[in-house]
Structure formats: structure tokens, C-alpha cells
Design a protein around this motif. Structure first.
Motif, PDB file in Angstrom:
ATOM      1  N   VAL A  28       0.824  -1.114   0.144  1.00  0.00           N
ATOM      2  CA  VAL A  28      -0.030  -0.063  -0.051  1.00  0.00           C
ATOM      3  C   VAL A  28       0.812   1.232   0.094  1.00  0.00           C
ATOM      4  CG1 VAL A  28      -1.679   1.332   1.433  1.00  0.00           C
ATOM      5  CG2 VAL A  28      -2.068  -1.238   1.225  1.00  0.00           C
ATOM      6  N   ILE A  29       1.948   1.178   0.900  1.00  0.00           N
ATOM      7  CA  ILE A  29       2.900   2.610   1.074  1.00  0.00           C
ATOM      8  C   ILE A  29       3.337   2.775  -0.486  1.00  0.00           C
ATOM      9  CG2 ILE A  29       4.785   3.564   1.982  1.00  0.00           C
ATOM     10  CD1 ILE A  29       4.201   2.091   4.570  1.00  0.00           C
ATOM     11  N   ALA A  30       3.830   1.604  -0.956  1.00  0.00           N
ATOM     12  CA  ALA A  30       4.591   1.785  -2.407  1.00  0.00           C
ATOM     13  C   ALA A  30       3.472   2.221  -3.471  1.00  0.00           C
ATOM     14  CB  ALA A  30       5.252   0.330  -2.866  1.00  0.00           C
ATOM     15  N   GLU A  31       2.441   1.794  -3.330  1.00  0.00           N
ATOM     16  CA  GLU A  31       1.552   2.356  -4.305  1.00  0.00           C
ATOM     17  C   GLU A  31       1.174   3.896  -4.069  1.00  0.00           C
ATOM     18  OE1 GLU A  31      -0.553   1.147  -7.251  1.00  0.00           O
ATOM     19  OE2 GLU A  31       0.302  -0.866  -6.359  1.00  0.00           O
ATOM     20  N   THR A  32       1.181   4.114  -2.766  1.00  0.00           N
ATOM     21  CA  THR A  32       0.922   5.596  -2.476  1.00  0.00           C
ATOM     22  C   THR A  32       2.246   6.450  -3.122  1.00  0.00           C
ATOM     23  OG1 THR A  32       2.152   6.147  -0.471  1.00  0.00           O
ATOM     24  CG2 THR A  32      -0.506   5.168  -0.663  1.00  0.00           C
ATOM     25  N   LEU A  33       3.211   5.801  -3.241  1.00  0.00           N
ATOM     26  CA  LEU A  33       4.212   6.720  -3.632  1.00  0.00           C
ATOM     27  C   LEU A  33       4.505   6.735  -5.408  1.00  0.00           C
ATOM     28  CD1 LEU A  33       7.259   5.120  -1.268  1.00  0.00           C
ATOM     29  CD2 LEU A  33       6.209   7.590  -1.296  1.00  0.00           C
ATOM     30  N   GLY A  34       3.608   5.612  -5.952  1.00  0.00           N
ATOM     31  CA  GLY A  34       3.593   5.706  -7.321  1.00  0.00           C
ATOM     32  C   GLY A  34       4.617   4.765  -7.813  1.00  0.00           C
ATOM     33  N   ALA A  35       5.070   3.593  -6.912  1.00  0.00           N
ATOM     34  CA  ALA A  35       6.201   2.763  -7.407  1.00  0.00           C
ATOM     35  C   ALA A  35       6.010   1.486  -6.514  1.00  0.00           C
ATOM     36  CB  ALA A  35       7.426   3.488  -6.669  1.00  0.00           C
ATOM     37  N   PRO A  36       5.094   0.579  -7.100  1.00  0.00           N
ATOM     38  CA  PRO A  36       4.461  -0.783  -6.362  1.00  0.00           C
ATOM     39  C   PRO A  36       5.980  -1.471  -6.449  1.00  0.00           C
ATOM     40  CG  PRO A  36       3.424  -0.376  -8.546  1.00  0.00           C
ATOM     41  CD  PRO A  36       3.994   1.055  -8.328  1.00  0.00           C
ATOM     42  N   GLU A  37       6.974  -1.198  -7.217  1.00  0.00           N
ATOM     43  CA  GLU A  37       7.947  -2.340  -7.457  1.00  0.00           C
ATOM     44  C   GLU A  37       8.837  -1.909  -6.105  1.00  0.00           C
ATOM     45  OE1 GLU A  37       7.573   0.393  -9.267  1.00  0.00           O
ATOM     46  OE2 GLU A  37       9.222   1.739  -9.195  1.00  0.00           O
ATOM     47  N   LEU A  38       8.761  -0.940  -5.393  1.00  0.00           N
ATOM     48  CA  LEU A  38       9.414  -0.712  -4.229  1.00  0.00           C
ATOM     49  C   LEU A  38       9.068  -1.430  -3.094  1.00  0.00           C
ATOM     50  CD1 LEU A  38      10.228   3.124  -4.320  1.00  0.00           C
ATOM     51  CD2 LEU A  38      11.718   1.131  -5.255  1.00  0.00           C
ATOM     52  N   LEU A  97      19.730   4.904   3.572  1.00  0.00           N
ATOM     53  CA  LEU A  97      19.276   6.419   3.306  1.00  0.00           C
ATOM     54  C   LEU A  97      19.823   6.193   1.741  1.00  0.00           C
ATOM     55  CD1 LEU A  97      20.205   8.401   6.151  1.00  0.00           C
ATOM     56  CD2 LEU A  97      17.981   8.076   5.169  1.00  0.00           C
ATOM     57  N   ALA A  98      20.965   5.802   1.447  1.00  0.00           N
ATOM     58  CA  ALA A  98      21.658   6.027  -0.111  1.00  0.00           C
ATOM     59  C   ALA A  98      20.697   5.292  -1.075  1.00  0.00           C
ATOM     60  CB  ALA A  98      22.881   5.499  -0.179  1.00  0.00           C
ATOM     61  N   SER A  99      20.158   4.008  -0.680  1.00  0.00           N
ATOM     62  CA  SER A  99      19.282   3.155  -1.388  1.00  0.00           C
ATOM     63  C   SER A  99      17.947   4.102  -1.598  1.00  0.00           C
ATOM     64  CB  SER A  99      19.400   1.940  -1.057  1.00  0.00           C
ATOM     65  OG  SER A  99      17.967   1.595  -1.094  1.00  0.00           O
ATOM     66  N   LEU A 100      17.310   4.491  -0.436  1.00  0.00           N
ATOM     67  CA  LEU A 100      16.133   5.272  -0.297  1.00  0.00           C
ATOM     68  C   LEU A 100      16.026   6.416  -1.279  1.00  0.00           C
ATOM     69  CD1 LEU A 100      13.240   5.352   0.944  1.00  0.00           C
ATOM     70  CD2 LEU A 100      14.184   6.597   2.828  1.00  0.00           C
ATOM     71  N   ARG A 101      17.176   7.069  -1.033  1.00  0.00           N
ATOM     72  CA  ARG A 101      17.185   8.613  -1.919  1.00  0.00           C
ATOM     73  C   ARG A 101      17.378   8.158  -3.419  1.00  0.00           C
ATOM     74  NH1 ARG A 101      20.167  13.642  -0.803  1.00  0.00           N
ATOM     75  NH2 ARG A 101      19.895  14.623  -2.790  1.00  0.00           N
ATOM     76  N   PHE A 102      18.076   7.089  -3.690  1.00  0.00           N
ATOM     77  CA  PHE A 102      18.383   6.877  -4.895  1.00  0.00           C
ATOM     78  C   PHE A 102      16.913   6.368  -5.564  1.00  0.00           C
ATOM     79  CE2 PHE A 102      18.834   3.525  -8.588  1.00  0.00           C
ATOM     80  CZ  PHE A 102      19.538   4.119  -9.257  1.00  0.00           C
ATOM     81  N   GLU A 103      16.221   5.378  -5.068  1.00  0.00           N
ATOM     82  CA  GLU A 103      14.977   5.140  -5.725  1.00  0.00           C
ATOM     83  C   GLU A 103      13.879   6.321  -5.761  1.00  0.00           C
ATOM     84  OE1 GLU A 103      14.679   2.284  -7.054  1.00  0.00           O
ATOM     85  OE2 GLU A 103      15.889   1.002  -6.280  1.00  0.00           O
ATOM     86  N   LEU A 104      13.762   7.216  -4.631  1.00  0.00           N
ATOM     87  CA  LEU A 104      12.824   8.158  -4.805  1.00  0.00           C
ATOM     88  C   LEU A 104      13.124   9.068  -5.754  1.00  0.00           C
ATOM     89  CD1 LEU A 104      12.044   8.617  -0.907  1.00  0.00           C
ATOM     90  CD2 LEU A 104      10.740   7.399  -2.435  1.00  0.00           C
ATOM     91  N   GLU A 105      14.405   9.396  -6.083  1.00  0.00           N
ATOM     92  CA  GLU A 105      14.901  10.432  -6.926  1.00  0.00           C
ATOM     93  C   GLU A 105      14.010   9.865  -8.289  1.00  0.00           C
ATOM     94  OE1 GLU A 105      16.480  13.364  -6.956  1.00  0.00           O
ATOM     95  OE2 GLU A 105      17.890  13.034  -5.293  1.00  0.00           O
TER      96      GLU A 105
END
Ligand code: HEM
Length: 292
Positions: A41-51, A80-88
Motif C-alpha cells: 500500500v505504501i509503495a502504491e501511494t508513492l507511485g512505485a509498486p516495485e518498491l 538512506l542512500a538506496s532510499l534516496r536513489f529510488e525516490l529520486e
């Protein structure tokens, strides 16, 4: 964010997981149902189900304990590095395709208001942590309430209004966020005491939710009581942004349990509660299902 779509997704993915647990006679509700569904659900709210698969490790690294020993710093740094990379990546993709999701919409809004990308990233990090254990624990607390008071839960879960009241009563009696902190910006007089400027105040939501002047017989589980003074999602300017989503997810779970007419037993007694200053959560919830 389309909340109805999120709740429909929650039911679509959750129903077969629940059926499989019922067929097997039970399992770890948090490990098998709550956590994987909330990650999705959280990944979907971000627009990135693959996460979805990465979210549990990110939240764990962001929210666990002090930065000692040094290995913890490495784990946090890597998360943090992986989160930042994926969110960007997600933000850039959303903005290119003008997708209607939180990441892209928030970044656009921030840019329009002169805020930098770091503001978007920092809010999305808060979003992950704020939506994770709170909702998983609300779902788990509903299951625990169902095991203790099956008749009251089933009676309430038959219609939309009843399910809403049931979830509010679970939130009142067992708020996952049991305390919030504040700093007094000036001297405040309260009930004959003075809270000095700059003092840190821990406000106990759980205690307020059990105030017998507001909630008569507060330890009694009664979904039909008046919940208008409920404090489980905070109050005022910082009122929880995910309150509606979390409440509807829990109501959907109540509907699924009622449809299946199951009885729930707890296999772990006492339950392995973990306490922090603000949260009261379980690492797992082993339950047994039987037919009512
Ligand atoms: C049962 C589930 C939840 C509970 C009990 C809960 C509880 C709370 C509480 C008590 C606050 C106020 C904190 C304060 O005043 O210091 C809060 C804030 C917040 N919540 Fe939730 N929450 C839940 C689910 C969610 C979900 C699902 C999301 C996101 C999808 C979310 C996002 C947020 C955010 C972003 C804030 C900060 C709002 C601000 O500071 O303006 N929460 N939540």
C-alpha cells in the motif's frame, strides 16, 4: 492519492492471503498479512509498486534505535542512500509522465513554492515511517480485539458505519501511537501546574483515551460509544495525514473477517509487546483461525 483505489487494492491482495491463513489454521498475522500488505500500500501511494519489497528494510533502518554500534551507522547510511536513489528515480519518472501520485505531485508543489528536492525526499521518508508500524499495529490490534470479543466485533462489522465505530474503539483502547511529544514555546498553566517554556512534554494519548469523564467505563470494549473525542491520530495542525487511509484499511479487514465467520485465538500469551516512547507494537502475532 486515490484512497478508494488503495483500499480496493488492500482487499484484492489481502483476501487470498487471509484465505490461505484460514485454510492453514493460522500463522503470523503481522509477518504474513500486515507487513507485506502495508509495504504494497505504501509503495502504491508513492507511485512505485516495485518498491514494496524494499520498504520493510528501509523503515527498519530508519526507525531502529541509537546509532551505536558503528555497524548500525553503516546500515542506516546504506538504507538512506538506496532510499534516496529510488525516490529520486520515482519522482523524476512521475514528473516526466505527469503521473498522479504522491511523489511527483508533492515534488511539483514543493518546486512551485520554492522548496528544494530535499524537502520532498525528507517528507517521503517521514511518510514511510509514519505509515508503517502504525497501520500494521492497528490491523493487529483489530485481530486481537476480535479474538477477545468476537460477538461484539461481528455485530459491528456488518455495515459501513458499524465497521467505522469498531475501528475507532480499537484505536481508542489500544492506540499504536500511545504518546506524542511537544516543546512548550511559552510558559503554560494547566490544571494548576506550570509547564515552563522550552520544556519537553510527553502527551499520553492512551491515558486521554481512557479518561472516564470522557469515555465512561473506559476499559470496556464498546464500539457503540461516542468517539468524537478520540485522540489516536493526534489533533490540530499535525493531525495524522494517513488517518482516513489507515481507518478504511482496518474497516476493510473487519469486513473480510466478518464475511469469513472465523474465530481467532492467540497462540502467544503473553504477547511480546515492544514499547518505545511513542509506540506500542508487536514484532509478530501468532494466531489460530477456526470456523465460528
Ligand atoms: C493506525 C494508523 C496510524 C496512527 C495511529 C497514526 C497516528 C498519528 C499521530 C498520533 C500523529 C500526530 C503526531 C503528532 O502530533 O506529533 C500522526 C501524524 C502523521 N501521520 Fe499518522 N498514524 C497512522 C497512520 C498513518 C498513515 C497510514 C500515514 C501515511 C500514509 C500517516 C502519516 C502521517 C504523517 C505524514 C504525519 C505527520 C503530520 C504532520 O506532522 O503534519 N499516518 N499520525
Amino acid at each position: 492519492m486515490d484512497i478508494d483505489r488503495m483500499v480496493a487494492l488492500f482487499v484484492r491482495i489481502g483476501a487470498p492471503v487471509l484465505d490461505s491463513m484460514i485454510a492453514r489454521g493460522g500463522g503470523d498475522f503481522i509477518g504474513e498479512f500486515g507487513a507485506p500488505l502495508q509495504a504494497r500500500v505504501i509503495a502504491e501511494t508513492l507511485g512505485a509498486p516495485e518498491l514494496a519489497g524494499k520498504i520493510p528494510a528501509w523503515v527498519d533502518a530508519l526507525s531502529s534505535g541509537p546509532l551505536e554500534p558503528p555497524e548500525r551507522q553503516e546500515i542506516l547510511g546504506a538504507a538512506l542512500a538506496s532510499l534516496r536513489f529510488e525516490l529520486e528515480r520515482v519522482i523524476d519518472a512521475s514528473r516526466e509522465t505527469s503521473s498522479d501520485n504522491l511523489s511527483g505531485a508533492l515534488d511539483q508543489r514543493n518546486a512551485d513554492s520554492g522548496l528544494c528536492r530535499a524537502a520532498t525526499l525528507s517528507f517521503l521518508g517521514l511518510w514511510l515511517v509514519a505509515a508503517w508500524e502504525t497501520t500494521i499495529q492497528l490491523l493487529a490490534n483489530l485481530v486481537i480485539a476480535w479474538s477477545a470479543c468476537p460477538e461484539a466485533c461481528e455485530a459491528s462489522a456488518g455495515d459501513v458505519a458499524g465497521r467505522a465505530r469498531l475501528v475507532e474503539e480499537v484505536l481508542r483502547l489500544t492506540p499504536a501511537v500511545h504518546a506524542i511529544d511537544r516543546i512548550a514555546t511559552e510558559n503554560v498553566s494547566l490544571f494548576g501546574e506550570t509547564i515552563p517554556e522550552n520544556a519537553i512534554v510527553l502527551a499520553f494519548i492512551a491515558a486521554a483515551n481512557s479518561d472516564d469523564e470522557i469515555f465512561p467505563h473506559p476499559r470496556r470494549f464498546d464500539p457503540n460509544r461516542d468517539h468524537s473525542a478520540l485522540l489516536s491520530f493526534g489533533q490540530g495542525a499535525h493531525y495524522c495525514l494517513g488517518a482516513k487511509l489507515a481507518t478504511l484499511q482496518a474497516a476493510a479487514l473487519a469486513g473480510m473477517l466478518a464475511e469469513r465467520s472465523v474465530r481467532i485465538g492467540l497462540r502467544d500469551e503473553p504477547l511480546p509487546w515492544r514499547w518505545t516512547l511513542s509506540l506500542r507494537t508487536l514484532p509478530r502475532l501468532d494466531i489460530a483461525f477456526s470456523r465460528a
